[in-house]
Design a protein around this motif. Structure first.
Motif, mmCIF file in Angstrom:
data_model
loop_
_atom_site.group_PDB
_atom_site.id
_atom_site.type_symbol
_atom_site.label_atom_id
_atom_site.label_comp_id
_atom_site.label_asym_id
_atom_site.label_seq_id
_atom_site.Cartn_x
_atom_site.Cartn_y
_atom_site.Cartn_z
ATOM 1 N N HIS A 150 1.105 -1.429 -0.138
ATOM 2 C CA HIS A 150 0.040 -0.012 -0.069
ATOM 3 C C HIS A 150 0.937 1.245 0.117
ATOM 4 O O HIS A 150 1.450 1.414 1.043
ATOM 5 N N THR A 151 1.028 1.891 -1.080
ATOM 6 C CA THR A 151 1.845 2.961 -1.322
ATOM 7 C C THR A 151 0.828 4.378 -1.421
ATOM 8 O O THR A 151 -0.182 4.398 -1.429
ATOM 9 N N ASP A 152 1.597 5.267 -2.087
ATOM 10 C CA ASP A 152 0.927 6.490 -2.487
ATOM 11 C C ASP A 152 1.036 6.724 -3.852
ATOM 12 O O ASP A 152 1.901 6.207 -4.538
ATOM 13 N N CYS A 165 -3.886 2.785 -4.916
ATOM 14 C CA CYS A 165 -2.133 2.498 -5.036
ATOM 15 C C CYS A 165 -1.804 1.187 -4.096
ATOM 16 O O CYS A 165 -1.187 1.632 -3.284
ATOM 17 N N GLN A 166 -2.361 0.024 -4.465
ATOM 18 C CA GLN A 166 -2.176 -1.065 -3.692
ATOM 19 C C GLN A 166 -1.815 -2.359 -4.602
ATOM 20 O O GLN A 166 -2.352 -2.233 -5.600
ATOM 21 N N LEU A 167 -1.166 -3.166 -4.005
ATOM 22 C CA LEU A 167 -1.268 -4.557 -4.711
ATOM 23 C C LEU A 167 -1.905 -5.646 -4.221
ATOM 24 O O LEU A 167 -1.442 -5.767 -2.602
ATOM 25 N N VAL A 168 -2.421 -6.434 -4.862
ATOM 26 C CA VAL A 168 -3.179 -7.757 -4.102
ATOM 27 C C VAL A 168 -2.947 -8.850 -4.727
ATOM 28 O O VAL A 168 -2.859 -8.932 -5.995
ATOM 29 N N LEU A 169 -3.110 -10.017 -4.217
ATOM 30 C CA LEU A 169 -3.120 -11.450 -4.800
ATOM 31 C C LEU A 169 -4.699 -11.815 -5.024
ATOM 32 O O LEU A 169 -5.601 -11.478 -4.492
ATOM 33 N N ALA A 203 5.961 0.775 2.578
ATOM 34 C CA ALA A 203 4.844 0.494 2.074
ATOM 35 C C ALA A 203 4.221 -0.860 2.138
ATOM 36 O O ALA A 203 3.195 -1.360 1.243
ATOM 37 N N PHE A 204 4.567 -1.890 3.055
ATOM 38 C CA PHE A 204 4.344 -3.108 3.121
ATOM 39 C C PHE A 204 3.445 -3.258 4.405
ATOM 40 O O PHE A 204 4.106 -3.118 5.699
ATOM 41 N N PRO A 205 2.190 -3.191 4.394
ATOM 42 C CA PRO A 205 1.314 -3.391 5.480
ATOM 43 C C PRO A 205 1.307 -4.836 6.442
ATOM 44 O O PRO A 205 1.612 -5.867 5.783
#
Length: 365
Positions: free
Chosen positions: A139-141, A250-254, A320-322
């Protein structure tokens, strides 16, 4: 499809600054069944009966959305630190040679899981595609890139009528993002047809420096801002989605298909937990994570400019890694509402699709 396969490092030195397409692929091939018990350490398998070796690890072919970059740090750390092995997984990182449609590859039996952004997950769901997201790991900006040094743009309202560079041009996405920001800044009379469009793919900095566009969108600040500055745009700046009325995607998911999720749920849970452990190392031992990353991308073989980009983007990406991999139903309802409002998704389709059909927190807790 053609791919590049890597284990502990990429197969070739970096030759370009990594653009980011919409969808990434992960394939899970279940080679055997192993009973997992209490975790031992990061260097040995956690089989209840014996240490795992190459014959009883479950192989996961994991595709990156594009060329290796710091967004993939939990994967790289988990691989190099032995975390995947400790969970009984043999993870092979794959760089795609071109963009692919994740759900089609999954349905064809060539792939099992994909990485994508929430934006594209919701869009695919509204189109009726069989997609199911199950874990967020970045989760970034980000938002809209511009060159503050030129002086013609100082606030979002100044973007009205400008030329926008964005992948997917001339589709509705770029103007939808920019015009939402313009309205949030108080300019309510900007005609959405006033924007000119340029398809610079994910080469955002190049689009601005070549004067093909005034602004570029679908950027992650942790990558595009350091990259732009390394390439000579010393006053590179951006307007953040989350600050100007656009849902924060602005996030990455599986993700995978519902069928594959049910079939491989136990293995996918191990993947989530392994990446979570790696995230702890990223936050607690950043120097070790940096060492793993630099080795993985062959930093020493990169050009001076590329080395500067590698350094700057790594540092910017560290926070950026929750730890929390879950996402809320309300988030996706709001995102889908915005997609419908801005005519990026058919109204009826967006209203009819339930969040529970394309997102689950079942294994991301």
């Amino acid at each position: 499809f053609d791919v590049l396969i890597s284990t502990s490092s990429v197969t070739t030195p970096i030759t370009m600054i990594y653009p980011r397409p919409a969808t990434v692929i992960i394939t899970t091939a279940l080679l055997c069944s192993v009973a997992f018990g209490q975790q031992n350490d990061d260097k040995t398998c956690t089989s209840a009966s014996a240490e795992c070796d190459d014959t009883n690890l479950e192989t996961i072919r994991l595709g990156l959305e594009w060329f290796t970059n710091p967004d993939h740090l939990p994967l790289i750390v988990a691989q190099n630190h032995g975390i995947f092995t400790s969970f009984g997984l043999d993870v092979q990182l794959i760089e795609p040679s071109d963009h692919w449609e994740a759900e089609e590859e999954i349905l064809a039996g060539r792939l099992d899981v994909a990485v994508t952004e929430p934006l594209h997950l919701a869009q695919d769901a509204a189109k009726g595609k069989p997609v199911l997201g199950f874990s967020r790991f970045l989760h970034t900006d980000g938002g809209v890139l511009y060159d503050a040094g030129k002086g013609d743009i100082t606030r979002p309202a100044d973007m009205c009528g400008k030329t926008i560079s964005y992948p997917g041009s001339p589709g509705p996405g770029g103007p939808a993002i920019v015009n939402t920001m313009v309205k949030a800044d108080g300019k309510l009379d900007c005609d959405i047809t006033s924007y000119k469009k340029h398809n610079g793919s994910f080469f955002h900095t190049d689009a601005l420096q070549s004067n093909h566009a005034d602004v570029a969108t679908l950027i992650f600040w942790n990558f595009e801002i350091p990259e732009a500055k390394a390439k000579g745009m010393k006053d590179a700046a951006f307007f953040s989605l989350k600050e100007w009325g656009v849902p924060d995607f602005c996030q990455l998911v599986l993700m995978t298909t519902p069928f594959h999720f049910d079939k491989h749920k136990d293995v996918l849970r191990k993947l989530v937990l392994a990446m979570r452990r790696a995230t702890g190392i990223v936050h607690q031992q950043p120097d070790l994570a940096r060492e793993y990353y630099y080795q993985h991308v062959n930093k020493e073989d990169a050009s001076e400019t590329q080395q500067a980009v590698i350094d700057a983007t790594f540092t910017a990406t560290l926070p950026a890694f929750p730890n929390d991999n879950m996402m809320s139903t309300e988030y996706y309802e709001h995102l889908m509402g915005w997609l419908v409002e801005t005519d990026q998704v058919d109204g009826k389709a967006g209203e009819d699709v339930s969040v529970s059909t394309y997102w689950t927190n079942e294994i991301s807790w």
